[in-house]
Motif scaffolding. Sequence first.
Motif, mmCIF file in Angstrom:
data_model
loop_
_atom_site.group_PDB
_atom_site.id
_atom_site.type_symbol
_atom_site.label_atom_id
_atom_site.label_comp_id
_atom_site.label_asym_id
_atom_site.label_seq_id
_atom_site.Cartn_x
_atom_site.Cartn_y
_atom_site.Cartn_z
ATOM 1 N N ARG A 1 0.980 -1.017 0.000
ATOM 2 C CA ARG A 1 0.087 0.063 0.033
ATOM 3 C C ARG A 1 0.837 1.214 -0.034
ATOM 4 N NH1 ARG A 1 -5.258 -0.869 1.002
ATOM 5 N NH2 ARG A 1 -5.531 -2.754 2.272
ATOM 6 N N GLY B 1 2.405 4.274 1.437
ATOM 7 C CA GLY B 1 2.627 4.355 2.934
ATOM 8 C C GLY B 1 3.315 3.329 3.682
ATOM 9 N N ALA B 2 3.243 2.207 2.934
ATOM 10 C CA ALA B 2 3.706 0.978 3.692
ATOM 11 C C ALA B 2 5.202 1.053 3.959
ATOM 12 C CB ALA B 2 3.337 -0.325 3.015
ATOM 13 N N GLY B 3 5.947 1.642 3.057
ATOM 14 C CA GLY B 3 7.436 1.948 3.284
ATOM 15 C C GLY B 3 8.175 1.313 2.030
ATOM 16 N N LYS B 4 7.485 1.253 1.018
ATOM 17 C CA LYS B 4 8.303 0.465 0.022
ATOM 18 C C LYS B 4 9.540 1.377 -0.507
ATOM 19 C CE LYS B 4 4.618 1.028 -2.699
ATOM 20 N NZ LYS B 4 3.947 1.586 -1.768
ATOM 21 N N THR B 5 9.424 2.687 -0.714
ATOM 22 C CA THR B 5 10.474 3.218 -1.343
ATOM 23 C C THR B 5 11.524 3.665 -0.283
ATOM 24 O OG1 THR B 5 8.852 4.904 -2.698
ATOM 25 C CG2 THR B 5 11.041 5.844 -1.988
ATOM 26 N N THR B 6 11.196 3.913 1.120
ATOM 27 C CA THR B 6 12.261 4.014 1.940
ATOM 28 C C THR B 6 13.078 2.339 2.111
ATOM 29 O OG1 THR B 6 10.603 4.997 3.442
ATOM 30 C CG2 THR B 6 12.577 3.981 4.345
ATOM 31 N N ARG C 1 0.821 7.413 8.467
ATOM 32 C CA ARG C 1 1.952 7.782 7.824
ATOM 33 C C ARG C 1 1.829 8.958 6.938
ATOM 34 N NH1 ARG C 1 4.930 1.835 7.227
ATOM 35 N NH2 ARG C 1 5.252 1.394 9.525
ATOM 36 N N PRO D 1 3.033 9.589 3.867
ATOM 37 C CA PRO D 1 4.347 10.377 3.398
ATOM 38 C C PRO D 1 3.913 11.378 2.153
ATOM 39 C CG PRO D 1 4.139 8.076 2.607
ATOM 40 C CD PRO D 1 3.211 8.131 3.560
ATOM 41 N N THR E 1 6.167 -3.744 8.457
ATOM 42 C CA THR E 1 6.941 -2.667 8.873
ATOM 43 C C THR E 1 6.355 -2.052 10.406
ATOM 44 O OG1 THR E 1 5.590 -1.215 7.521
ATOM 45 C CG2 THR E 1 7.273 -2.076 6.323
ATOM 46 N N HIS F 1 8.584 -4.188 12.693
ATOM 47 C CA HIS F 1 10.062 -3.980 12.888
ATOM 48 C C HIS F 1 10.209 -2.436 12.370
ATOM 49 C CE1 HIS F 1 10.624 -8.126 12.649
ATOM 50 N NE2 HIS F 1 9.722 -8.439 11.711
ATOM 51 N N ASP F 2 11.119 -1.807 12.910
ATOM 52 C CA ASP F 2 11.071 -0.352 12.718
ATOM 53 C C ASP F 2 12.220 -0.294 11.407
ATOM 54 O OD1 ASP F 2 13.865 -0.844 13.358
ATOM 55 O OD2 ASP F 2 13.851 0.319 15.512
ATOM 56 N N ILE F 3 12.449 1.066 11.121
ATOM 57 C CA ILE F 3 13.121 0.991 9.877
ATOM 58 C C ILE F 3 14.687 0.324 9.717
ATOM 59 C CG2 ILE F 3 14.342 2.651 8.477
ATOM 60 C CD1 ILE F 3 12.176 4.725 8.587
ATOM 61 N N SER G 1 13.499 -3.445 9.724
ATOM 62 C CA SER G 1 13.229 -3.769 8.166
ATOM 63 C C SER G 1 14.364 -3.793 7.289
ATOM 64 C CB SER G 1 11.852 -2.718 7.671
ATOM 65 O OG SER G 1 10.957 -2.813 8.607
HETATM 66 N N1 LIG Z 1 9.663 -0.164 9.306
HETATM 67 C C1 LIG Z 1 9.418 0.858 8.284
HETATM 68 N N2 LIG Z 1 10.039 0.625 7.076
HETATM 69 C C2 LIG Z 1 9.841 1.776 6.225
HETATM 70 N N3 LIG Z 1 9.106 2.817 6.250
HETATM 71 C C3 LIG Z 1 8.749 2.868 7.809
HETATM 72 C C4 LIG Z 1 8.871 2.176 8.815
HETATM 73 N N4 LIG Z 1 8.470 2.562 9.844
HETATM 74 C C5 LIG Z 1 7.988 3.816 9.386
HETATM 75 N N5 LIG Z 1 8.111 4.277 8.360
HETATM 76 C C6 LIG Z 1 7.881 5.513 7.569
HETATM 77 O O1 LIG Z 1 6.728 5.160 6.917
HETATM 78 C C7 LIG Z 1 6.846 5.982 5.702
HETATM 79 C C8 LIG Z 1 6.796 5.279 4.395
HETATM 80 O O2 LIG Z 1 6.865 6.135 3.299
HETATM 81 P P1 LIG Z 1 7.538 5.418 1.848
HETATM 82 O O3 LIG Z 1 8.473 4.725 2.097
HETATM 83 O O4 LIG Z 1 7.474 6.559 0.858
HETATM 84 O O5 LIG Z 1 6.276 4.427 1.272
HETATM 85 P P2 LIG Z 1 5.517 3.958 -0.055
HETATM 86 O O6 LIG Z 1 6.755 4.228 -0.909
HETATM 87 O O7 LIG Z 1 5.257 2.551 0.443
HETATM 88 O O8 LIG Z 1 4.442 4.834 -0.316
HETATM 89 C C9 LIG Z 1 8.241 6.878 5.549
HETATM 90 O O9 LIG Z 1 7.968 7.974 6.211
HETATM 91 C C10 LIG Z 1 9.063 6.143 6.770
HETATM 92 O O10 LIG Z 1 9.899 6.747 7.365
#
Ligand SMILES: Nc1ncnc2c1ncn2[C@@H]1O[C@H](COP(=O)(O)OP(=O)(O)O)[C@@H](O)[C@H]1O
Length: 179
Positions: free
Chosen positions: A10, A12-17, A115, A117, A151, A154-156, A159
Amino acid sequence: MTKVFWFFGRCGAGKTTLAKSLYDALLGQKVPVFYLDGDEMRSGICSDLAYTPEARAENHRRTAEVAKLAAEQGLNVIVSTMAPQYGHRDIVSGVLGERLVWIFVQAPIEVCVQRDPKGLYHRAQTGHLDKLLNFPFDAPRPQESKNTIDTVAHDINGSTKLVRELAELHLGRSRFESK
Ligand SMILES: Nc1ncnc2c1ncn2[C@@H]1O[C@H](COP(=O)(O)OP(=O)(O)O)[C@@H](O)[C@H]1O
Ligand SMILES: [Mg+2]
């Protein structure tokens, strides 16, 4: 054979991060790697596409074809897109076959909304964007959920470590560590 690590989940799930963290880790290990973010595809190669079901499918087809070209030339590829529907994932796996490694980036919708983002959920809640909140996200099938990163659990850092371990598993530890 080089791999295509496809992060999906989804908004905001954290894919790009997590995709970027893997990209940096592989680059740091001098592993040949190419990164394709769904948003960048949308703003360039796919800028002519809308958000109809056909256009979303075509967006995934083009992204997979670009990933394939890069992978065939010896690069490992990291992709992040929502790939919300089975049809999108079937197109991707049809193009990439054995190279493809799905990584499901998991977070419940409530967490994603919090989140937010890119502010998209806020826009949806205020009526400026259709269909994001109620947009169907097909629950990953077994072959798509083997590599799931929760996610919330597990924190960043945690993960990121899991993603890196997954890559090591698929690329071979010695390959990953080779300079
Ligand atoms: N475990 C985690 N893994 C990745 N992102 C996380 C995690 N916990 C919190 N976040 C936060 O969630 C947000 C995810 O944004 P983003 O990576 O742009 O999501 P997506 O690309 O899936 O839309 C970021 O602000 C990131 O800091
Ligand atoms: Mg993203």
